[in-house]
Motif scaffolding. Structure first.
Motif, short mmCIF file in Angstrom:
data_model
loop_
_atom_site.label_atom_id
_atom_site.label_comp_id
_atom_site.label_asym_id
_atom_site.label_seq_id
_atom_site.Cartn_x
_atom_site.Cartn_y
_atom_site.Cartn_z
N ASN A 292 0.84 -1.20 0.00
CA ASN A 292 0.00 0.00 0.00
C ASN A 292 0.88 1.25 0.00
O ASN A 292 1.50 1.58 1.01
N LYS A 293 0.92 1.94 -1.14
CA LYS A 293 1.80 3.11 -1.27
C LYS A 293 1.38 4.27 -0.38
O LYS A 293 2.16 5.21 -0.15
N PHE A 294 0.14 4.23 0.13
CA PHE A 294 -0.34 5.30 0.99
C PHE A 294 0.03 5.07 2.47
O PHE A 294 -0.12 5.96 3.28
N ARG A 295 0.47 3.86 2.76
CA ARG A 295 0.89 3.55 4.14
C ARG A 295 2.39 3.77 4.27
O ARG A 295 3.18 2.86 4.16
N LYS A 296 2.76 5.02 4.51
CA LYS A 296 4.17 5.38 4.59
C LYS A 296 4.83 4.78 5.84
O LYS A 296 6.06 4.73 5.95
N LYS A 302 7.26 -3.18 -4.62
CA LYS A 302 6.45 -3.39 -5.82
C LYS A 302 7.29 -4.12 -6.85
O LYS A 302 8.46 -3.77 -7.07
N ALA A 303 6.72 -5.15 -7.46
CA ALA A 303 7.48 -5.92 -8.45
C ALA A 303 6.54 -6.50 -9.50
O ALA A 303 5.35 -6.71 -9.25
N SER A 338 -1.04 -5.26 -0.71
CA SER A 338 -2.38 -4.67 -0.79
C SER A 338 -3.07 -4.93 -2.13
O SER A 338 -4.28 -4.75 -2.26
N LYS A 339 -2.29 -5.38 -3.13
CA LYS A 339 -2.88 -5.51 -4.47
C LYS A 339 -2.03 -6.41 -5.35
O LYS A 339 -0.80 -6.48 -5.20
N CYS A 340 -2.70 -7.12 -6.27
CA CYS A 340 -1.99 -7.86 -7.30
C CYS A 340 -2.81 -7.80 -8.58
O CYS A 340 -4.00 -7.45 -8.56
N GLY A 341 -2.19 -8.13 -9.70
CA GLY A 341 -2.93 -8.06 -10.95
C GLY A 341 -2.22 -8.81 -12.06
O GLY A 341 -1.08 -9.26 -11.92
N VAL A 342 -2.94 -8.98 -13.17
CA VAL A 342 -2.41 -9.71 -14.31
C VAL A 342 -2.76 -8.95 -15.60
O VAL A 342 -3.81 -8.32 -15.69
#
Length: 417
Positions: A292-296, A302-303, A338-342
């Motif tokens: 989560n990029k908003f959770r500093k 990220k990869a 927090s997230k994944c995708g294809v």
């Protein structure tokens, strides 16, 4: 003489919820985004309360509770099916070649004849009768002008149809319309136009087209011509997608690679369904995972990873296996994801068959995939699925106020007592 029309479903997501809950009529309704984060649809009653589009839900929670606003989580299965019903209704009244499905709740049409305005009213009335979804239709000489006419239709036109082919009416409407409200004009372009002392649609229409082309390019010049009633954009035929992306944020942060595999497998399965719907196959697949990029306050990571197949495929099992292998390469412990995708890329038609010296596609797999899609269409979504997709799905996004899938799940059919 033909004319263009833009059919737009009014407050579409909110209207879908009202179709199966008539008690919501004249009551404020809002629909929330993924994980119930932001407000992405509002009924007219909710708009009148000053609830803005895209606002974080928590900021207006007190206002919503105070005014007894009905809250719904996004029911994409319902909205997608209702959209298809609306588009099918349009196809019953307008020739296929004269329809362009522009978005989930919009379609351009081309009409001809002496009573175009009256026929548009009939189209709107029939859509309402057949689907329960209210629509607005803007009519004019070009697609850009029909888009402007639709804005007016939503606000003042009786029977939700506004015919803007008359020159005096065009001038009156465009004189009041800011340039940033014109279809196709971006924020950057609108700023440049204001710097050129062009503030309204009428001023843009009357500007020198050669000067506009020199300053802003051929696309804006084309908009100028469209505003003058010169049609530059015709009805576009449906084109298969060149890439298919499926991704969603998780309902909660996760560290377990097994849960990531489940989520990724579901995304791959959905992407493959979309691929087969357009009778295509993909030759490459990419996956990504991120925190989560908003959770500093948390470590960030990220990869992504890419794989090229020997032959194009729409085999869900094969692509799930590849995606899991890619995940094992990029996964790192001790991160809260927090997230994944294809993404499926290099898409080609099933009619195109590439020869390979060492590999060939198995026609039995293609038949199997068709049978799975057929069963899921008949029995309901995910009635047949791969084991790697899981059953509990702890990672699923939050949808605390989700309405039933009235039209896509047998168990959710409305009961009449």
């Amino acid at each position: 003489m033909h004319a263009f029309g833009l059919i737009d479903c009014n407050n579409f997501y909110a209207s879908c919820e009202r179709v199966f809950q008539p008690k919501l009529k004249n009551s404020p309704v809002v629909v929330l985004s993924n994980n119930d984060g932001c407000i992405i649809a509002r009924s007219e009653e909710a708009k009148s309360l000053g609830i803005p589009m895209g606002a974080p839900y928590y900021k207006y929670k007190d206002c919503i509770e105070k005014n007894h606003v009905n809250i719904f989580s996004s029911n994409y299965e319902l909205y997608g099916d209702m959209s298809e019903r609306v588009m099918d209704s349009i196809r019953l009244m307008v020739e296929k070649n004269n329809i362009e499905v522009y978005s989930i709740d919009e379609a351009f049409i081309k009409l001809s004849g002496d009573n175009i305005s009256e026929y548009a009213k009939k189209i709107s009335s029939n859509i309402m009768q057949w689907t329960g979804i209210p629509t607005s239709i803007g009519i004019s000489n070009t697609k850009t002008l029909s888009k402007i006419a639709n804005h007016v239709a939503k606000k003042i036109a009786e029977e939700n149809v506004f015919d803007m082919r008359d020159e005096k009416i065009k001038e009156k409407v465009m004189k009041k319309l800011p340039v940033n409200k014109i279809w196709g004009i971006s924020t950057g372009w609108s700023e440049k136009l204001r710097n050129l002392d062009i503030h309204t649609a009428l001023e843009l229409r009357d500007a020198d087209s050669n000067f506009i082309r020199k300053k802003l390019g051929v696309v804006v010049e084309r908009i100028v011509l469209e505003l003058r009633g010169i049609s530059c954009l015709d009805i576009e035929k449906y084109k298969n997608k060149k890439s298919i992306i499926v991704s969603k944020s998780f309902g909660t942060l996760i560290t377990d690679i097994n849960l990531l595999e489940q989520a990724l497998s579901n995304h791959v399965a959905r992407a493959c369904e979309k691929l087969r719907i357009q009778n295509s196959k993909a030759k490459s697949i990419s996956i990504f995972i991120q925190t989560n990029k908003f959770r500093k306050d948390l470590p960030q990571y990220k990869a992504s990873k890419h794989h090229i197949l020997e032959l194009p495929s729409s085999d869900t099992g094969k692509l799930i296996k590849i995606s899991k292998n890619l995940l094992n390469i990029i996964f790192k412990n001790n991160y809260l994801y927090s997230k994944c995708g294809v993404t499926l890329q290099d898409i080609s038609s099933n009619n195109y068959e590439q020869k390979h010296m060492f590999e060939k596609n198995d026609p039995i797999i293609d038949t199997l995939m068709k049978r799975v899609d057929s069963l899921n269409s008949y029995l309901g979504k995910n009635s047949v699925f791969h084991a790697s997709q899981g059953t509990t799905k702890e990672w699923k996004m939050k949808r605390k106020n989700l309405s039933p899938c009235y039209t896509t799940n047998w168990k959710s059919l409305p009961l009449v007592r």
